[in-house]
Design a protein around this motif. Sequence first.
Motif, PDB file in Angstrom:
ATOM      1  N   VAL A 154      16.859  35.743  28.256  1.00  0.00           N
ATOM      2  CA  VAL A 154      16.298  34.460  28.676  1.00  0.00           C
ATOM      3  C   VAL A 154      14.773  34.570  28.608  1.00  0.00           C
ATOM      4  O   VAL A 154      14.184  35.473  29.210  1.00  0.00           O
ATOM      5  N   LEU A 164      26.568  38.363  31.172  1.00  0.00           N
ATOM      6  CA  LEU A 164      27.639  37.631  30.509  1.00  0.00           C
ATOM      7  C   LEU A 164      28.993  37.955  31.147  1.00  0.00           C
ATOM      8  O   LEU A 164      29.150  39.003  31.754  1.00  0.00           O
ATOM      9  N   GLU A 182      22.618  38.183  28.148  1.00  0.00           N
ATOM     10  CA  GLU A 182      21.946  37.194  27.298  1.00  0.00           C
ATOM     11  C   GLU A 182      20.459  37.204  27.642  1.00  0.00           C
ATOM     12  O   GLU A 182      20.096  37.161  28.827  1.00  0.00           O
ATOM     13  N   TYR A 238      17.250  38.895  31.796  1.00  0.00           N
ATOM     14  CA  TYR A 238      18.566  39.039  31.183  1.00  0.00           C
ATOM     15  C   TYR A 238      19.631  38.468  32.103  1.00  0.00           C
ATOM     16  O   TYR A 238      19.685  38.782  33.286  1.00  0.00           O
ATOM     17  N   ARG A 239      20.486  37.588  31.506  1.00  0.00           N
ATOM     18  CA  ARG A 239      21.581  36.969  32.273  1.00  0.00           C
ATOM     19  C   ARG A 239      22.883  37.679  31.958  1.00  0.00           C
ATOM     20  O   ARG A 239      23.237  37.900  30.787  1.00  0.00           O
ATOM     21  N   ASP A 248      25.399  43.686  24.614  1.00  0.00           N
ATOM     22  CA  ASP A 248      26.585  42.827  24.639  1.00  0.00           C
ATOM     23  C   ASP A 248      26.926  42.348  26.047  1.00  0.00           C
ATOM     24  O   ASP A 248      27.733  41.423  26.211  1.00  0.00           O
TER      25      ASP A 248
END
Length: 285
Positions: free
Chosen positions: A274, A285, A272, A282-283, A269
Amino acid sequence: MANDVSARQDRLQQGDFEYFRQFLQDACGISLGENKQYLVTTRVRGILSDNNLESLKALVDQMKQPRHSQLRDQVIDAMTTNETFWFRDVYPFEYLKNVLFDQLQQDGASAGAIRMWCAACASGQEPYSISIAVEEHRYSKPGAGPREVKIVATDLSTSSLIAARCGEYDSSSVQRGLVPERLNVFFDRCEGDRWRVKPAVRNRVEFRTLNLMDSYAVLGKFDVIFCRNVLIYFSGDLKRDILRRLHCALKPGGLLFLGASEGLAGVADLFEMVHCKPGILYRAL
């Protein structure tokens, strides 16, 4: 009687193993399975012999003394694979060079330097590979952007960091992942068939001692974090804790690279996914 003696010895050996196992987890988070006694014995046998120690308990007792930090580094190095080489998995560095650096330059043209963190850097191949990617991006796109790139590289092993800061490698090490063109452009030949990273590459990297179980606040915030092939050594709870704290160490929208066999371990969670094609990052959030 012989069976009784053998049983007592087995219990003593198992007790020593549990003592060693607990110390390793408390000291650096490495989580050994209950069936790893033979692996431990094999990997530290030479260390026991070199230090005239007869048991794992005696070894742990030595490591607990502040003056034996070098011995602790030796043991931790022995218990981790340290499979480090240049441009490992290729795609993170190609994606940096071909996509991310341009994005980062455009996204924060007036936001100061692009900050990157390479966690568990061992003897320096990964952060220097990142720095070489920076140089190659600049060669390919002169004047592409004004933002400087700064790389912080950390490890808990002081002996590994000493080697990393020196930036000097033998011929066997430079053959692991370096094509001849990069070796000739970004390294200087030294005596004894050794090679040293050129100052332009080396000076971009700041090496610091850090245990991933400690606070990251002293490091500041980052645009990109590499934490690859280290979470595999930790328990599930510690993985989740580290990933949460890595998320906090990223700037909004910052990017995290994990190892090919590592995932988000219950904190999906916060990030995000990629697709880099072939890999993923992973970016935050």
